[in-house]
Enzyme design. Structure first.
Site, short mmCIF file in Angstrom:
data_model
loop_
_atom_site.label_atom_id
_atom_site.label_comp_id
_atom_site.label_asym_id
_atom_site.label_seq_id
_atom_site.Cartn_x
_atom_site.Cartn_y
_atom_site.Cartn_z
N CYS A 1 27.35 18.94 33.02
CA CYS A 1 26.31 19.46 32.13
C CYS A 1 26.94 19.89 30.81
O CYS A 1 27.88 20.69 30.82
CB CYS A 1 25.62 20.63 32.80
N LYS B 1 0.88 -1.17 0.00
CA LYS B 1 0.00 0.00 0.00
C LYS B 1 0.91 1.22 0.00
O LYS B 1 1.61 1.50 0.99
CB LYS B 1 -0.89 -0.01 1.25
N CYS C 1 23.85 28.20 33.99
CA CYS C 1 23.63 27.29 32.87
C CYS C 1 22.76 27.96 31.80
O CYS C 1 21.63 28.34 32.08
CB CYS C 1 22.95 26.01 33.35
N TYR D 1 -2.16 0.81 -9.93
CA TYR D 1 -2.64 -0.42 -9.29
C TYR D 1 -4.13 -0.66 -9.50
O TYR D 1 -4.68 -1.61 -8.97
CB TYR D 1 -2.31 -0.42 -7.79
N CYS E 1 26.84 23.87 30.40
CA CYS E 1 27.60 24.85 31.19
C CYS E 1 28.81 24.25 31.90
O CYS E 1 29.58 24.97 32.51
CB CYS E 1 26.69 25.53 32.21
N CYS F 1 21.56 19.13 36.05
CA CYS F 1 22.66 20.08 36.11
C CYS F 1 22.53 20.86 37.42
O CYS F 1 21.44 21.26 37.80
CB CYS F 1 22.56 21.03 34.93
N ASP G 1 2.25 4.93 0.18
CA ASP G 1 1.84 6.08 0.96
C ASP G 1 2.09 7.37 0.17
O ASP G 1 3.11 8.02 0.30
CB ASP G 1 2.63 6.11 2.28
S1 IVH Z 1 -6.69 -0.06 -4.35
C1 IVH Z 1 -11.17 0.36 -4.79
N1 IVH Z 1 -4.14 -0.45 -4.07
O1 IVH Z 1 -4.90 3.63 -0.34
C2 IVH Z 1 -9.82 0.25 -4.24
N2 IVH Z 1 -5.09 1.48 -3.14
O2 IVH Z 1 -6.68 3.70 1.96
C3 IVH Z 1 -8.93 1.30 -4.73
N3 IVH Z 1 -3.44 2.96 -2.05
O3 IVH Z 1 -7.39 5.58 -1.81
C4 IVH Z 1 -7.66 1.34 -4.05
N4 IVH Z 1 -1.69 1.73 -2.49
O4 IVH Z 1 -4.95 6.02 -2.50
C5 IVH Z 1 -5.17 0.34 -3.81
N5 IVH Z 1 -1.87 -0.89 -3.96
C6 IVH Z 1 -2.91 -0.11 -3.68
C7 IVH Z 1 -2.76 1.09 -2.99
C8 IVH Z 1 -3.86 1.87 -2.72
C9 IVH Z 1 -2.12 2.84 -1.95
C10 IVH Z 1 -4.22 4.06 -1.50
C11 IVH Z 1 -5.26 4.65 -2.39
C12 IVH Z 1 -6.55 4.49 -1.65
C13 IVH Z 1 -6.09 4.38 -0.24
C14 IVH Z 1 -7.10 3.68 0.64
#
Ligand code: IVH
Length: 716
Positions: free
Chosen positions: A429, A127, A453, A236, A432, A447, A129
Site C-alpha cells: 500500500c 465552432k 493505514c 464569424y 502505509c 491494503c 467554445d
Molecule cells: S454562427 C445565426 N459560427 O455557437 C448563427 N456560431 O451553439 C449564429 N459559435 O451562439 C452563430 N463558433 O456563440 C457561429 N463559427 C461559429 C461559431 C458559433 C461558436 C457559438 C455562438 C452561438 C453558439 C450556438
C-alpha cells in the site's frame, strides 16, 4: 468527509463530494432565495461554496454540469446595463452524426426546391467554445458591445470589450456606416494555463476551463481586471448592417477580416456533403493542436440570398447547423500511474496526464480502474483494447462523459516509446506500506493494513467505536475526525490504541481538551468514562471492531465461539499457512481455521492476511496493552435449547429487542437466523407490520410465533 483536506481527497471522494455539494448548495439557495428561510448562516454557506471551488480547482475534470460555481446566486446580470439587440442573436441546431448532416442538406434542398444535383455551396468552420459577443460600429467606431443574454437582450460590456486586443476600436477600410460584428470571445490554452498558474500562487480559486475563464473575465465590473486577462476574439457573423459587404457568407467574413478582425483560417467552402464531413474530420483530428477549445464544426449555406429565403425556425437559422464532436475524447501523454488508496483500502490506479482539454475541461487525472484494466482485461476476463496494455509514456486517448470521472480509453500503439515497460501493480500500500492483496475472483487490490493505514484510518476508527463494535459513547464521526486531525501528541488519535491512552496523555499535557470548541470539563470526563468502560469488551465485539475484511458480526461470533480466547485465534491465524498451489491444502492451522462452522476459505484468508501483516500485529499489540477482550463463554449445550439447530426468520417490527439483538440471541441458543423464508425455515418470529415473509411462512405452513412467545420459548 467534509473535514478531509482537499489535498487528501481521492478522485472518487472528490466526485462524490461535488455531487453532494451541488445538491446541498442548491437546497440552501432555494431556501434563501425562494423561501426567504435560510437554514444556515452566511459563513456556513460560504464555506460550502469555497469547498466546492477548492475541490473543482484540484479536479477541474470533475466539474459537474450543475455545479454551483457557475450559478452565481441570483441576478448577476443586474450589475450590467442592458442592450437590446437590433437583430436577435440566434443559436444553432445540432447535428451529431454524418446522417444528421445529410438530413440538414436535404432539408435545405427541399425548402429551396433544389434538385439533388443542383449546386449548393456550404461553408464549414470550427465552432469556438467561448461566449458570443455583438460589437456595434457606427461610422467605423466601436460604440457598444453586448453579450448574447437571452438572444434579444444582452449585457452591456462595452468598457470591457474595449480592452480586448483582438477587438478594434475603429474599423479599417471601407466599412458600412452601421455594422455589427459578431463572434466569440475565448481564451487560448496557453493563456488559460498561465492565468491559473498565477491564481494558484496567489491562493485564488482556479477556473475550471478556458470558457469559464473567458466568461468570468469579460463579465467584470472593473475593465482593469478584464484588461489583465488575455482574452481573444474570432469574428464569424454579423448583426445589423447598413450595407452587407458581400453576396456570400465567405465574402462577408473575408471583409470582416479586412476591417481589422481576426477570422478563423479553417473556414472552407464545399459543394458536397462528403467535402463538409471530410473537413469536419480534419478539424477533429487537429483539434488538440489548435491551442484553443472548439466543440464542433459549424456549417452555413454560403449564399446570403439563400440564407434569406431559408430564414429561421424558432431560435435557429434554417441555413446553419453545428456538427458537434462525439464523445469527449482527447489524446495526451500518460506521465505516471499513481495509486490512490480509498477509504475502504481499495487501491485505484490513477493516470497522471499531460493536461489536455476534453470537451472544454482541462483533464490531468483519469481513472485506470484496476490492475486488469491496465493489462487490457475486462470484466469476466473479456479482452479490452484488443489486449493492448497501458504503460507510462504511452500516448493515450482520454474520455470524459458528463459528470463521470474521466477515463483512459486506449493507447496509440504506434506512439509507444521503445523503452516503455509494462506497469507493475504494487503489492504494498503506498499510504502505509502494508501488504496489498487481491483476492481470488476479485479485480480490486486492497491494503491489508486497515488499522494503521492513514488512508483508511478515519473510517476504521469510526468503525472501531461504532455501536455494534466497541460502542464508545461520545466518540461520534465528528469527534473521531477531530481527534484524527490533531497534531498535538496529547490529543491525536490515529489508531485504536490511542483512544485508550488519551486520558493518560491528557493528564500531563498543557493542551487541554476541555478548552476546545464542543468540549467542556463535563463532556471530557464523560468521554473518558465511556472509553474506560470498554476496556473489557467481549471477544466477538473486539474482533468485529478490528475491521478485518469479511469479518462482520456473524463471522466474528463464529470465530469467537470456536476459539474462545482472542489470543488463541490470533496464534492460529499467525501459524496458518494457506495453500500456495491448487493441489496444496495448506497446513494444519489453516485447515482448522477453515473447518470453523460457517467460515470458508475467503474469510479464513482475510483473517490470516490480517494477522500476517506486521503493521496490524503491532497495532493489535498496542491495543492489547490497554484492552483485554473477555473470554468467550462456550455456548449452552445445543440440546438444552428448544430452538437449537432450527432455522429462524425474524420479521416485522420487534418491540423488545432490535433485529440485531434477536439474531444474536437466536445464535446464542444454537439456532440459525436467516433473512428470507424458504422451505428450510423452521420458525418465523413475526412482529407487527410483518408482510410478505409472514405470508410466505403461512403459505408454506411454517410455525409462526410473536415476540412474547419467542421469549417464553427460550425461557427469558
Ligand atoms: S454562427 C445565426 N459560427 O455557437 C448563427 N456560431 O451553439 C449564429 N459559435 O451562439 C452563430 N463558433 O456563440 C457561429 N463559427 C461559429 C461559431 C458559433 C461558436 C457559438 C455562438 C452561438 C453558439 C450556438
Amino acid at each position: 468527509m467534509r473535514e478531509k483536506p482537499v489535498d487528501a481527497l481521492t478522485l472518487e471522494d472528490a466526485a462524490e463530494e461535488l455531487a453532494a455539494l451541488a445538491g446541498e448548495i442548491a437546497h440552501h439557495d432555494n431556501l434563501y432565495y425562494q423561501n426567504d428561510a435560510p437554514e444556515i448562516d452566511d459563513a456556513a454557506y460560504d464555506a460550502l461554496r469555497q469547498r466546492n471551488l477548492a475541490i473543482e480547482a484540484r479536479f477541474p475534470e470533475l466539474q459537474r454540469a450543475d455545479t454551483p460555481s457557475q450559478t452565481v446566486g441570483a441576478g448577476v446580470s443586474e450589475k450590467f446595463g442592458k442592450i437590446t439587440h437590433s437583430v436577435p442573436m440566434l443559436s444553432l441546431d445540432n447535428a451529431f452524426s454524418d446522417e444528421d448532416v445529410a438530413d440538414f442538406a436535404r432539408r435545405v434542398r427541399r425548402f429551396l426546391k433544389l434538385s439533388d444535383d443542383a449546386p449548393l455551396a456550404i461553408t464549414a468552420e470550427p465552432k469556438i467554445d467561448g461566449l458570443s459577443l455583438s460589437l456595434r460600429y457606427e461610422k467605423g467606431k466601436l460604440v457598444s458591445a453586448a453579450t448574447r443574454g437571452d438572444g434579444s437582450v444582452g449585457e452591456d460590456v462595452t468598457a470591457n470589450a474595449r480592452v480586448v486586443d483582438d477587438i478594434p476600436h475603429a474599423l479599417t477600410g471601407d466599412a458600412p456606416d452601421i455594422f455589427e460584428v459578431r463572434g466569440e470571445v475565448y481564451m487560448s490554452h496557453a493563456d488559460f494555463a498561465a492565468l491559473n498558474a498565477g491564481r494558484t500562487e496567489a491562493g485564488l480559486p482556479l477556473f475550471a476551463n478556458p470558457r469559464n475563464a473567458a466568461a468570468g473575465s469579460l463579465r467584470q465590473l472593473d475593465p482593469a481586471v478584464t484588461r489583465a486577462r488575455p482574452l481573444r476574439f474570432f469574428a464569424y457573423a454579423w448583426g445589423e448592417a447598413s450595407a452587407v459587404p458581400g453576396q456570400t457568407q465567405s465574402e462577408v467574413v473575408e471583409a470582416i477580416g479586412r476591417f481589422g478582425f481576426p477570422v478563423n483560417d479553417l473556414m472552407r467552402r464545399f459543394d458536397t456533403i462528403e467535402g463538409l464531413i471530410g473537413h469536419y474530420h480534419h478539424i477533429e483530428l487537429i483539434r488538440a493542436e489548435l491551442g484553443y477549445d472548439i466543440d464542433g464544426v459549424v456549417y452555413k449555406v454560403d449564399s446570403l440570398a439563400l440564407q434569406k429565403r431559408l430564414g429561421f425556425v424558432s431560435r435557429f437559422p434554417r441555413w446553419a447547423i453545428a456538427h458537434k464532436f462525439a464523445a469527449e475524447k482527447a489524446m495526451t501523454v500518460l506521465r505516471a500511474i499513481e495509486i490512490q488508496v480509498g477509504r475502504t483500502g481499495a487501491l485505484t490506479p490513477v493516470a497522471k496526464l499531460d493536461p489536455v482539454t476534453v470537451g472544454g475541461v482541462v483533464v490531468s487525472n483519469a481513472t485506470l480502474h484496476n490492475e486488469d484494466y491496465i493489462k487490457g482485461i475486462g470484466q469476466g476476463g473479456a479482452i479490452l483494447r484488443e489486449g493492448r496494455d497501458i504503460r507510462v509514456g504511452d500516448t493515450v486517448i482520454v474520455q470524459r462523459a458528463g459528470d463521470v470521472i474521466p477515463q483512459v480509453l486506449d493507447i496509440v500503439a504506434e506512439r509507444r516509446p521503445a523503452d516503455a515497460e509494462p506497469f507493475a501493480f504494487p503489492t504494498t500500500c503506498p499510504a502505509c506500506g502494508s501488504h496489498a492483496v487481491r483476492e481470488d475472483g476479485e479485480v480490486v487490490t486492497r491494503c491489508t493494513g486497515g488499522l494503521i493505514c492513514p488512508a483508511q484510518a478515519v473510517e476504521r476508527l469510526r468503525h472501531f467505536v461504532s455501536r455494534n463494535a466497541l460502542d464508545i459513547e461520545g466518540l461520534g464521526d465528528k469527534q473521531v475526525e477531530f481527534f484524527f486531525e490533531q497534531t498535538d501528541p496529547s490529543l491525536r488519535i490515529a489508531s485504536p490504541a490511542d483512544i485508550f491512552t488519551l486520558e493518560k496523555r491528557q493528564a500531563s499535557s498543557l493542551t487541554r481538551l476541555e478548552n476546545f470548541d464542543g468540549f467542556g470539563a463535563r463532556s471530557v470526563k464523560n468521554l473518558f468514562d465511556a472509553i474506560n468502560a470498554r476496556r473489557r469488551p467481549s471477544f466477538s465485539r473486539f474482533l468485529y471492531a478490528l475491521g478485518i475484511r469479511h469479518v462482520g458480526e456473524t463471522n466474528a461470533r463464529r470465530l469467537a465461539r470456536h476459539y474462545l480466547r482472542f489470543d488463541d485465534l490470533r496464534a492460529a491465524a499467525e501459524a496458518a499457512e494457506p495453500p500456495v498451489e491448487r493441489k496444496d491444502r495448506g497446513n494444519e492451522e489453516w485447515q482448522a481455521l477453515n473447518a470453523v462452522d460457517g467460515i470458508g476459505a475467503i474469510v479464513a484468508g482475510a483473517v490470516v492476511e490480517f494477522f500476517h501483516e506486521a503493521h496490524n500485529r503491532e497495532a493489535v499489540d498496542a491495543l492489547l496493552r490497554e484492552v483485554r477482550p473477555e473470554e468467550e463463554i462456550p455456548p449452552v449445550a445445543d440440546t438444552a435449547s428448544p430452538v437449537s439447530g432450527r432455522t429462524i426468520v425474524f420479521t416485522g417490527a420487534l418491540e423488545r429487542m432490535s433485529r440485531h439483538e434477536a439474531k444474536a440471541m437466536a445464535e446464542e441458543f444454537g439456532a440459525k437466523s436467516v433473512d428470507s423464508v424458504s422451505r428450510k425455515t423452521d420458525l418465523v418470529v413475526a412482529g407487527p407490520g410483518a408482510g410478505s415473509k409472514l405470508k410466505k411462512a403461512q403459505e408454506l405452513g411454517i410455525e409462526v410465533i410473536d415476540e412474547d412467545a419467542w421469549f417464553k420459548l427460550i425461557g427469558r
